[in-house]
Design a protein around this motif. Structure first.
Motif, PDB file in Angstrom:
ATOM      1  N   VAL A 142       3.602  -3.485   1.678  1.00 48.44           N
ATOM      2  CA  VAL A 142       3.487  -2.025   1.678  1.00 48.44           C
ATOM      3  C   VAL A 142       4.458  -1.451   0.649  1.00 48.44           C
ATOM      4  O   VAL A 142       5.581  -1.920   0.502  1.00 48.44           O
ATOM      5  CB  VAL A 142       3.761  -1.437   3.078  1.00 48.44           C
ATOM      6  CG1 VAL A 142       3.937   0.074   3.038  1.00 48.44           C
ATOM      7  CG2 VAL A 142       2.638  -1.820   4.030  1.00 48.44           C
ATOM      8  N   ILE A 155       1.424   0.710   9.075  1.00 50.22           N
ATOM      9  CA  ILE A 155       0.777   0.758   7.758  1.00 50.22           C
ATOM     10  C   ILE A 155       0.310  -0.655   7.409  1.00 50.22           C
ATOM     11  O   ILE A 155       1.106  -1.592   7.401  1.00 50.22           O
ATOM     12  CB  ILE A 155       1.753   1.297   6.675  1.00 50.22           C
ATOM     13  CG1 ILE A 155       2.362   2.634   7.103  1.00 50.22           C
ATOM     14  CG2 ILE A 155       1.048   1.392   5.331  1.00 50.22           C
ATOM     15  CD1 ILE A 155       1.376   3.750   7.356  1.00 50.22           C
ATOM     16  N   GLU A 159      -0.865  -1.622   1.458  1.00 47.11           N
ATOM     17  CA  GLU A 159      -1.074  -0.184   1.232  1.00 47.11           C
ATOM     18  C   GLU A 159       0.033   0.407   0.379  1.00 47.11           C
ATOM     19  O   GLU A 159       1.196   0.024   0.499  1.00 47.11           O
ATOM     20  CB  GLU A 159      -1.103   0.581   2.557  1.00 47.11           C
ATOM     21  CG  GLU A 159      -2.380   0.452   3.329  1.00 47.11           C
ATOM     22  CD  GLU A 159      -3.559   1.165   2.686  1.00 47.11           C
ATOM     23  OE1 GLU A 159      -3.368   2.207   2.033  1.00 47.11           O
ATOM     24  OE2 GLU A 159      -4.669   0.671   2.860  1.00 47.11           O
ATOM     25  N   ARG A 160      -0.342   1.356  -0.444  1.00 48.37           N
ATOM     26  CA  ARG A 160       0.639   2.138  -1.204  1.00 48.37           C
ATOM     27  C   ARG A 160       0.536   3.574  -0.724  1.00 48.37           C
ATOM     28  O   ARG A 160      -0.529   4.189  -0.772  1.00 48.37           O
ATOM     29  CB  ARG A 160       0.356   2.066  -2.694  1.00 48.37           C
ATOM     30  CG  ARG A 160       1.376   2.860  -3.470  1.00 48.37           C
ATOM     31  CD  ARG A 160       1.266   2.624  -4.954  1.00 48.37           C
ATOM     32  NE  ARG A 160       2.330   3.373  -5.606  1.00 48.37           N
ATOM     33  CZ  ARG A 160       2.172   4.006  -6.741  1.00 48.37           C
ATOM     34  NH1 ARG A 160       1.016   3.962  -7.375  1.00 48.37           N
ATOM     35  NH2 ARG A 160       3.172   4.674  -7.261  1.00 48.37           N
ATOM     36  N   ILE A 161       1.670   4.111  -0.273  1.00 44.77           N
ATOM     37  CA  ILE A 161       1.721   5.492   0.193  1.00 44.77           C
ATOM     38  C   ILE A 161       2.344   6.315  -0.935  1.00 44.77           C
ATOM     39  O   ILE A 161       3.492   6.086  -1.313  1.00 44.77           O
ATOM     40  CB  ILE A 161       2.555   5.620   1.493  1.00 44.77           C
ATOM     41  CG1 ILE A 161       2.071   4.616   2.558  1.00 44.77           C
ATOM     42  CG2 ILE A 161       2.525   7.054   2.005  1.00 44.77           C
ATOM     43  CD1 ILE A 161       0.620   4.739   2.953  1.00 44.77           C
ATOM     44  N   MET A 173      -4.319   2.511   9.120  1.00 44.06           N
ATOM     45  CA  MET A 173      -4.964   3.289   8.068  1.00 44.06           C
ATOM     46  C   MET A 173      -6.122   2.474   7.497  1.00 44.06           C
ATOM     47  O   MET A 173      -6.126   1.279   7.556  1.00 44.06           O
ATOM     48  CB  MET A 173      -3.979   3.580   6.929  1.00 44.06           C
ATOM     49  CG  MET A 173      -2.933   4.587   7.289  1.00 44.06           C
ATOM     50  SD  MET A 173      -1.813   4.841   5.896  1.00 44.06           S
ATOM     51  CE  MET A 173      -2.918   5.112   4.538  1.00 44.06           C
ATOM     52  N   LYS A 175      -8.136   1.061   4.299  1.00 46.69           N
ATOM     53  CA  LYS A 175      -7.878   0.751   2.892  1.00 46.69           C
ATOM     54  C   LYS A 175      -8.898   1.477   2.042  1.00 46.69           C
ATOM     55  O   LYS A 175     -10.023   1.660   2.429  1.00 46.69           O
ATOM     56  CB  LYS A 175      -7.969  -0.755   2.657  1.00 46.69           C
ATOM     57  CG  LYS A 175      -6.785  -1.471   3.203  1.00 46.69           C
ATOM     58  CD  LYS A 175      -6.697  -2.828   2.586  1.00 46.69           C
ATOM     59  CE  LYS A 175      -5.394  -3.428   3.011  1.00 46.69           C
ATOM     60  NZ  LYS A 175      -4.656  -3.978   1.953  1.00 46.69           N
TER      61      LYS A 175
END
Length: 176
Positions: A142, A155, A159-161, A173, A175
């Motif tokens: 992440v 998360i 994932e990139r927030i 979440m 993808k």
């Protein structure tokens, strides 16, 4: 003597190097005596990524420092395969709760907060000013960009927030 080899000399690699240089042991001494880069394209690197096993005698630690998760994971696996320790790098201006769990190859940058009993997977990037509240889970890879806030959430892997996004009370979440 403890030496660190950073795998990737781009922008993220340079940020990782600054974090490693800022780290101190309990007596106030630098954690690393020597920090160098391996990179296939950047001048100034001591070698290319495929040269990694050649450096094992001189460097005890290796750190995957590329922004793309799959490449970061690949470099992590390669470093482990060749017997390197893959450390957790925490900038001295970050706050990490003593009850938090942090996975190998994760970097936590200045002003980031990882609160009580949060779980951070391996090869994560917690950028400047990000906040991971109590009991949150960030799976492997992440990337919390600058100022991202995670509260009451899990998360998923890779994932990139983005900068400034707040995520609250999400157990998973999607993808993409």
């Amino acid at each position: 003597m403890k030496n660190l080899l950073i795998l990737g000399a781009g922008g993220h690699g340079r940020v990782v190097a600054e974090t490693a240089r800022a780290m101190r042991d309990t007596e106030g001494n630098p954690v690393y005596d020597k920090i160098d880069f391996l990179d296939d394209l950047k001048p100034g690197a001591v070698g290319k990524i495929n040269d990694l096993p050649v450096f094992k005698k001189e460097y005890q630690d290796a750190f995957p420092a590329v922004g793309v998760y799959q490449k970061r994971l690949e470099l992590y696996s390669r470093a482990k395969r060749f017997g390197f320790t893959v450390p957790v790098l925490i900038h001295p201006e970050a706050y990490v709760s003593p009850s938090a769990t942090i996975g190998e190859g994760t970097v936590i940058l200045p002003k980031a907060v990882v609160h009580t009993e949060a779980t951070i997977g391996k090869v994560c990037i917690l950028s400047i000013g990000s906040l991971t509240d109590h009991d949150c889970v960030l799976e492997d890879g992440v990337h919390l960009d600058c100022g991202a806030i995670i509260k009451g959430s899990r998360i998923p892997e890779g994932e990139r927030i983005p900068c400034g996004i707040a995520i609250e009370n999400q157990k998973e979440m999607r993808k993409g």
